[in-house]
Scaffold this motif. Sequence first.
Motif, PDB file in Angstrom:
ATOM      1  N   UNK A  17     -34.045  16.147  -1.648  1.00 11.93           N
ATOM      2  CA  UNK A  17     -34.437  15.914  -0.262  1.00 11.93           C
ATOM      3  C   UNK A  17     -34.011  14.524   0.191  1.00 11.93           C
ATOM      4  N   UNK A  18     -33.543  14.454   1.430  1.00 10.22           N
ATOM      5  CA  UNK A  18     -33.216  13.179   2.053  1.00 10.22           C
ATOM      6  C   UNK A  18     -34.349  12.834   3.016  1.00 10.22           C
ATOM      7  N   UNK A  19     -34.837  11.603   2.906  1.00 10.68           N
ATOM      8  CA  UNK A  19     -36.036  11.237   3.654  1.00 10.68           C
ATOM      9  C   UNK A  19     -35.833  10.092   4.630  1.00 10.68           C
ATOM     10  N   UNK A  20     -34.599   9.610   4.753  1.00 10.24           N
ATOM     11  CA  UNK A  20     -34.324   8.490   5.643  1.00 10.24           C
ATOM     12  C   UNK A  20     -32.977   8.689   6.322  1.00 10.24           C
ATOM     13  N   UNK A  21     -32.786   8.024   7.445  1.00  8.85           N
ATOM     14  CA  UNK A  21     -31.487   8.069   8.105  1.00  8.85           C
ATOM     15  C   UNK A  21     -30.423   7.287   7.340  1.00  8.85           C
ATOM     16  N   UNK A  22     -30.859   6.507   6.351  1.00  5.11           N
ATOM     17  CA  UNK A  22     -29.920   5.795   5.479  1.00  5.11           C
ATOM     18  C   UNK A  22     -30.278   6.121   4.038  1.00  5.11           C
TER      19      UNK A  22
ATOM     20  N   UNK B 136     -23.090  -8.027   7.431  1.00  2.00           N
ATOM     21  CA  UNK B 136     -22.701  -7.561   8.771  1.00  2.00           C
ATOM     22  C   UNK B 136     -22.729  -6.041   8.840  1.00  2.00           C
ATOM     23  N   UNK B 137     -22.267  -5.383   7.774  1.00  2.40           N
ATOM     24  CA  UNK B 137     -22.316  -3.924   7.737  1.00  2.40           C
ATOM     25  C   UNK B 137     -23.755  -3.426   7.778  1.00  2.40           C
ATOM     26  N   UNK B 138     -24.649  -4.080   7.051  1.00  3.78           N
ATOM     27  CA  UNK B 138     -26.059  -3.690   7.071  1.00  3.78           C
ATOM     28  C   UNK B 138     -26.636  -3.798   8.476  1.00  3.78           C
ATOM     29  N   UNK B 139     -26.309  -4.884   9.175  1.00  5.76           N
ATOM     30  CA  UNK B 139     -26.796  -5.058  10.550  1.00  5.76           C
ATOM     31  C   UNK B 139     -26.252  -3.963  11.451  1.00  5.76           C
ATOM     32  N   UNK B 140     -24.990  -3.605  11.273  1.00  7.42           N
ATOM     33  CA  UNK B 140     -24.385  -2.551  12.081  1.00  7.42           C
ATOM     34  C   UNK B 140     -25.055  -1.210  11.818  1.00  7.42           C
ATOM     35  N   UNK B 141     -25.324  -0.906  10.549  1.00 11.59           N
ATOM     36  CA  UNK B 141     -25.981   0.356  10.204  1.00 11.59           C
ATOM     37  C   UNK B 141     -27.354   0.445  10.869  1.00 11.59           C
ATOM     38  N   UNK B 142     -28.138  -0.620  10.771  1.00 12.83           N
ATOM     39  CA  UNK B 142     -29.473  -0.613  11.374  1.00 12.83           C
ATOM     40  C   UNK B 142     -29.388  -0.405  12.888  1.00 12.83           C
ATOM     41  N   UNK B 143     -28.401  -1.053  13.493  1.00 13.02           N
ATOM     42  CA  UNK B 143     -28.224  -0.942  14.941  1.00 13.02           C
ATOM     43  C   UNK B 143     -27.888   0.486  15.342  1.00 13.02           C
TER      44      UNK B 143
ATOM     45  N   UNK C 177     -30.063  -3.152  -0.460  1.00 14.96           N
ATOM     46  CA  UNK C 177     -31.339  -3.824  -0.182  1.00 14.96           C
ATOM     47  C   UNK C 177     -31.905  -3.483   1.191  1.00 14.96           C
ATOM     48  N   UNK C 178     -31.184  -2.713   1.993  1.00 13.69           N
ATOM     49  CA  UNK C 178     -31.665  -2.352   3.334  1.00 13.69           C
ATOM     50  C   UNK C 178     -33.080  -1.781   3.226  1.00 13.69           C
ATOM     51  N   UNK C 179     -34.071  -2.415   3.835  1.00 11.77           N
ATOM     52  CA  UNK C 179     -35.475  -2.098   3.546  1.00 11.77           C
ATOM     53  C   UNK C 179     -35.873  -0.647   3.769  1.00 11.77           C
ATOM     54  N   UNK C 180     -35.406  -0.043   4.862  1.00  4.09           N
ATOM     55  CA  UNK C 180     -35.883   1.299   5.209  1.00  4.09           C
ATOM     56  C   UNK C 180     -35.079   2.411   4.556  1.00  4.09           C
ATOM     57  N   UNK C 181     -34.119   2.062   3.705  1.00  8.46           N
ATOM     58  CA  UNK C 181     -33.241   3.067   3.116  1.00  8.46           C
ATOM     59  C   UNK C 181     -33.902   3.794   1.951  1.00  8.46           C
TER      60      UNK C 181
ATOM     61  N   UNK D  16     -28.201   5.214  18.261  1.00  7.41           N
ATOM     62  CA  UNK D  16     -27.576   6.523  18.462  1.00  7.41           C
ATOM     63  C   UNK D  16     -28.063   7.570  17.465  1.00  7.41           C
ATOM     64  N   UNK D  17     -29.099   7.228  16.662  1.00 11.83           N
ATOM     65  CA  UNK D  17     -29.655   8.168  15.704  1.00 11.83           C
ATOM     66  C   UNK D  17     -28.606   8.660  14.703  1.00 11.83           C
ATOM     67  N   UNK D  18     -27.787   7.738  14.217  1.00 15.97           N
ATOM     68  CA  UNK D  18     -26.791   8.089  13.195  1.00 15.97           C
ATOM     69  C   UNK D  18     -27.472   8.233  11.837  1.00 15.97           C
ATOM     70  N   UNK D  19     -26.905   9.102  11.005  1.00 17.58           N
ATOM     71  CA  UNK D  19     -27.368   9.247   9.623  1.00 17.58           C
ATOM     72  C   UNK D  19     -26.253   8.789   8.685  1.00 17.58           C
ATOM     73  N   UNK D  20     -26.598   7.892   7.754  1.00 21.20           N
ATOM     74  CA  UNK D  20     -25.627   7.350   6.820  1.00 21.20           C
ATOM     75  C   UNK D  20     -25.987   7.758   5.395  1.00 21.20           C
ATOM     76  N   UNK D  21     -24.982   8.204   4.660  1.00 19.64           N
ATOM     77  CA  UNK D  21     -25.131   8.442   3.226  1.00 19.64           C
ATOM     78  C   UNK D  21     -24.006   7.657   2.562  1.00 19.64           C
ATOM     79  N   UNK D  22     -24.383   6.686   1.734  1.00 19.93           N
ATOM     80  CA  UNK D  22     -23.437   5.693   1.242  1.00 19.93           C
ATOM     81  C   UNK D  22     -23.529   5.597  -0.276  1.00 19.93           C
ATOM     82  N   UNK D  23     -22.404   5.762  -0.952  1.00 20.97           N
ATOM     83  CA  UNK D  23     -22.325   5.503  -2.385  1.00 20.97           C
ATOM     84  C   UNK D  23     -21.949   4.039  -2.570  1.00 20.97           C
ATOM     85  N   UNK D  24     -22.731   3.319  -3.360  1.00 20.99           N
ATOM     86  CA  UNK D  24     -22.483   1.879  -3.470  1.00 20.99           C
ATOM     87  C   UNK D  24     -22.926   1.331  -4.816  1.00 20.99           C
ATOM     88  N   UNK D  25     -22.246   0.243  -5.236  1.00 26.13           N
ATOM     89  CA  UNK D  25     -22.671  -0.538  -6.393  1.00 26.13           C
ATOM     90  C   UNK D  25     -23.289  -1.861  -5.950  1.00 26.13           C
TER      91      UNK D  25
END
Length: 264
Positions: A32-37, A195-202, A222-226, A207-216
């Motif tokens: 289950x996915x529970x966040x927009x990020x 800067x990317x984190x700020x853009x994602x939050x914005x 660290x994005x708090x609401x992710x 616009x109610x975007x949903x992001x799914x990001x693979x990252x190391x």
Amino acid sequence: MFIESIYLRNIPEEEVFPFTLPIIKSLEEPVDLTSNVTFFVGENGSGKSTLLEGMAAKLNLPAAGTAPVDIDPSLETARTLAKYLSLRQKTRSTRGFFSRAEDFIGFVRNIQSKIADLNSEIKEIEDTWTGGDITLALGAIKGEKQELIRRYGEDLDAMSHGEGFLKFFLARITGPGVYLIDEPESALSPQRQLSLMALIRKKVKEVNAQFIIATHSPIIMALPEAQILQFKEGKITQVKYKETDHYQLTKSFLDMPEVYLREL
């Protein structure tokens, strides 16, 4: 949110990749996915990029690369996975994209090639025009060229890799949709990652975007609401930021680098 859960239907009996990956087999139980990020985290080879590519193929998202998802040779495995992958969606959207950092150079070249083609077309019309008002003949072509320049810049590859990468996201995240991004940190400095984190939050808020990001990157994740989904030991489990191996190893190294360096 658009995608609410991920699972597999009718895994093929034959042992073929990617169904040999324990992580992929584990998707017989829905995730289950529970966040927009949502962040996919884990070691190389754990299956996070494979799953992200399969989702892109299932959704048939536009790709930021040299070839569409449905014909890109490097995504043949993803298309196989997509046949068995189910994405439960609360709402469907035609917007979104799939981006791998290594594809960005191909994207830049495509935009530059389009601008060059339009310039050639403009010059040919100007050199051969014998009719009436040439302004009307050139209007649509010049308009298309100016729109590309407005969105991406006339000389996109002259910018630093990270600056161009962020400019791409600004131009392409235009509305509600699903945005799948694989390891963006490989193109971004630590400052650009912030800067990317700020853009994602914005974009989530605006616009109610949903992001799914693979990252190391322990910065990006660290994005708090992710939501953080860790791919480890053949399972996908939700973890807190400070429970991730990436955070713990990075913090330990920064606290005591001499301990690690002695072992080199």
